[in-house]
Design an enzyme around this catalytic site. Structure first.
Site, short mmCIF file in Angstrom:
data_model
loop_
_atom_site.label_atom_id
_atom_site.label_comp_id
_atom_site.label_asym_id
_atom_site.label_seq_id
_atom_site.Cartn_x
_atom_site.Cartn_y
_atom_site.Cartn_z
N TYR A 26 -102.92 -2.30 28.46
CA TYR A 26 -103.85 -1.94 27.96
C TYR A 26 -103.73 -2.52 26.09
CZ TYR A 26 -103.80 3.40 26.00
OH TYR A 26 -103.65 4.74 26.33
N GLU B 194 -111.99 -4.71 23.76
CA GLU B 194 -112.77 -3.99 22.58
C GLU B 194 -113.06 -4.32 21.20
OE1 GLU B 194 -111.14 0.05 23.23
OE2 GLU B 194 -110.48 -0.13 25.32
C1 LIG Z 1 -115.98 8.06 17.81
C2 LIG Z 1 -115.28 6.86 18.24
C3 LIG Z 1 -113.52 6.61 18.32
C4 LIG Z 1 -113.22 5.84 18.18
C5 LIG Z 1 -111.55 5.57 17.74
C6 LIG Z 1 -111.01 4.47 18.36
C7 LIG Z 1 -109.61 4.63 18.43
C8 LIG Z 1 -108.65 4.03 19.91
C9 LIG Z 1 -107.50 3.48 19.61
C10 LIG Z 1 -106.98 3.74 20.46
C11 LIG Z 1 -107.94 2.67 21.37
C12 LIG Z 1 -107.57 2.60 23.53
C13 LIG Z 1 -108.47 2.23 23.75
C14 LIG Z 1 -108.00 2.14 24.97
C15 LIG Z 1 -107.91 1.10 26.42
C16 LIG Z 1 -107.43 0.95 27.66
O1 LIG Z 1 -107.64 1.75 28.12
S1 LIG Z 1 -107.15 -0.36 27.81
C17 LIG Z 1 -106.42 -0.22 29.78
C18 LIG Z 1 -105.17 0.33 30.04
N1 LIG Z 1 -104.90 1.73 29.48
C19 LIG Z 1 -104.15 2.27 30.78
O2 LIG Z 1 -103.17 2.35 30.56
C20 LIG Z 1 -104.27 3.82 29.39
C21 LIG Z 1 -103.35 4.22 29.88
N2 LIG Z 1 -103.18 5.31 29.14
C22 LIG Z 1 -103.43 7.04 29.69
O3 LIG Z 1 -103.47 6.95 30.67
C23 LIG Z 1 -103.18 8.25 28.94
O4 LIG Z 1 -102.58 8.22 28.32
C24 LIG Z 1 -103.74 9.42 29.49
C25 LIG Z 1 -105.14 9.05 30.68
C26 LIG Z 1 -104.83 9.95 28.98
C27 LIG Z 1 -102.70 9.88 30.50
O5 LIG Z 1 -101.83 10.47 29.64
P1 LIG Z 1 -100.54 11.52 30.04
O6 LIG Z 1 -100.21 12.47 29.78
O7 LIG Z 1 -99.98 10.09 30.46
O8 LIG Z 1 -101.04 12.02 31.85
P2 LIG Z 1 -100.12 11.12 33.01
O9 LIG Z 1 -98.86 11.10 32.83
O10 LIG Z 1 -100.68 10.55 33.62
O11 LIG Z 1 -100.59 13.08 34.11
C28 LIG Z 1 -99.81 14.16 32.90
C29 LIG Z 1 -99.82 15.00 34.07
O12 LIG Z 1 -100.81 15.94 34.78
C30 LIG Z 1 -101.13 15.24 35.68
N3 LIG Z 1 -102.74 15.22 35.88
C31 LIG Z 1 -103.84 14.08 34.67
N4 LIG Z 1 -104.53 14.17 34.85
C32 LIG Z 1 -104.79 14.67 36.56
C33 LIG Z 1 -105.90 14.75 37.10
N5 LIG Z 1 -107.00 14.13 37.13
N6 LIG Z 1 -105.45 14.60 38.94
C34 LIG Z 1 -104.50 15.34 39.23
N7 LIG Z 1 -103.19 15.35 38.53
C35 LIG Z 1 -104.03 15.10 36.77
C36 LIG Z 1 -100.80 14.43 36.42
O13 LIG Z 1 -100.25 13.74 37.63
C37 LIG Z 1 -98.86 14.33 35.59
O14 LIG Z 1 -98.87 15.46 36.05
P3 LIG Z 1 -96.92 15.24 35.87
O15 LIG Z 1 -96.56 14.80 37.63
O16 LIG Z 1 -96.78 17.06 36.81
O17 LIG Z 1 -96.01 14.85 35.20
#
Ligand SMILES: CCCCCCCCCCCCC/C=C/C(=O)SCCNC(=O)CCNC(=O)[C@H](O)C(C)(C)COP(=O)(O)OP(=O)(O)OC[C@H]1O[C@@H](n2cnc3c(N)ncnc32)[C@H](O)[C@@H]1OP(=O)(O)O
Length: 288
Positions: free
Chosen positions: A210, A217
């Site tokens: 991250y 970026e």
């Molecule tokens: C117009 C201009 C706008 C500009 C804005 C600028 C400001 C920006 C500031 C910040 C910039 C960040 C830039 C990002 C850079 C990078 O990515 S660098 C690389 C490193 N990145 C990461 O590690 C990203 C990590 N972040 C995440 O993963 C996100 O937070 C997330 C994608 C939003 C995940 O959110 P989260 O709530 O934690 O989700 P999960 O725990 O993964 O999932 C929750 C539950 O949902 C299920 N689920 C989700 N998606 C799916 C799917 N596609 N398929 C199946 N299931 C899914 C998942 O299994 C979880 O379920 P449970 O097991 O029941 O909990």
């Protein structure tokens, strides 16, 4: 994984809240109990109770799929497999490019089509949250996805002179490693065969990736500033018939500044998810 969801299910409620500003990890909302006191507790499950925990995970996964419905599960499985494959293709293309050419110059150009396709496809993640087939916060997902779309289309695609910056490689590598891990985590979870190392990777790699991605970026936007200032691209100057002005250069400065409040929120969100999923902490927050 899934302890919190189990608690929500036991309460007879929906999968989780998905409203903007309500990180789903904090919101095991139940229709029967729309609000509950904010608590944070560490469960006994730190790995010592492995067998029971696995059985409970399996039960939870089955329950989750039943709640999700066949169509949604089928779609998400397809989507996650496609995204894992897409990001794997990108990873292979990047490694091959570097091995053949021995430089990062020209790397972006060679992979840009695949990158644009799969990163743009990720907009569907916001739709998944909105229609409620994944229990993730629209706000968290929205910030994450829109900042990526912004980097791909409005920075790297639009400003050719920065495409060979080292910082582009930095965020490309961070994004690619993250997405391969994340989408394979979702895929194996849906298929009920989640290897522990993928779960571990999903909730550990981000600690480094991250900040690396965000640094890449920010450095890339910074490198774009002189060009944007010189060309006045995407800017609207007065006078014009709508009497509006917009300066892309200042917009970029504001965007860079917005990382300061937004990035820590995403990072701490992931740290909370990590505690919940890897260490079984239960995090519940009042919803009012
Ligand atoms: C117009 C201009 C706008 C500009 C804005 C600028 C400001 C920006 C500031 C910040 C910039 C960040 C830039 C990002 C850079 C990078 O990515 S660098 C690389 C490193 N990145 C990461 O590690 C990203 C990590 N972040 C995440 O993963 C996100 O937070 C997330 C994608 C939003 C995940 O959110 P989260 O709530 O934690 O989700 P999960 O725990 O993964 O999932 C929750 C539950 O949902 C299920 N689920 C989700 N998606 C799916 C799917 N596609 N398929 C199946 N299931 C899914 C998942 O299994 C979880 O379920 P449970 O097991 O029941 O909990």
């Amino acid at each position: 994984m899934g302890r919190l969801t189990e608690a929500a299910a036991a309460g007879g409620g929906a999968w989780a809240a998905r409203s903007a500003g309500s990180p789903r990890d904090l919101l095991p909302l139940s229709s029967a109990s729309p609000g509950c006191a904010a608590t944070m507790a560490s469960s006994e499950d730190d790995g010592a109770n492995g067998g029971a925990s696995e059985a409970s995970d399996d039960r939870e996964a089955t329950r989750k799929r039943r709640r999700l419905g066949f169509l949604a599960t089928a779609w998400l499985t397809f989507y996650d497999i496609a995204m894992t494959a897409g990001w794997l293709v990108l990873a292979i293309a990047m490694v091959r490019f570097y091995m053949e050419k021995g430089t990062h110059r020209g790397l972006y150009k060679s992979i840009q089509k695949t990158l644009k396709f799969f990163q743009t496809f990720a907009l569907l993640e916001i739709v998944h949250c909105l229609i409620g087939i994944v229990p993730t916060s629209v706000l968290v997902t929205g910030v994450q996805v829109s900042s990526r779309i912004f980097m791909v289309w409005l920075i790297t695609h639009s400003i050719k002179p920065i495409q060979n910056e080292e910082s582009v490689v930095l965020f490309l590598v961070a994004w690619t490693m993250t997405e391969i891990t994340r989408y394979s985590f979702y895929t194996f979870s849906l298929l009920d065969h989640l290897p522990y190392f993928i779960k571990w990777a999903r909730y550990n790699f981000f600690i480094i990736l991250y900040p690396v991605g965000v640094a890449g970026e920010l450095l890339t936007i910074y490198a774009a500033l002189p060009y944007v200032k010189k060309t006045g691209m995407f800017s609207i100057r007065l006078p014009n018939k709508y009497n509006v002005s917009f300066d892309y250069y200042y917009f970029l400065l504001i965007t860079m500044a917005s990382y300061i409040p937004l990035f820590p929120q995403l990072y701490f969100h992931m740290l909370r998810q990590r505690r919940k999923v890897l260490h079984g902490e239960v995090i519940v927050e009042k919803d009012d």
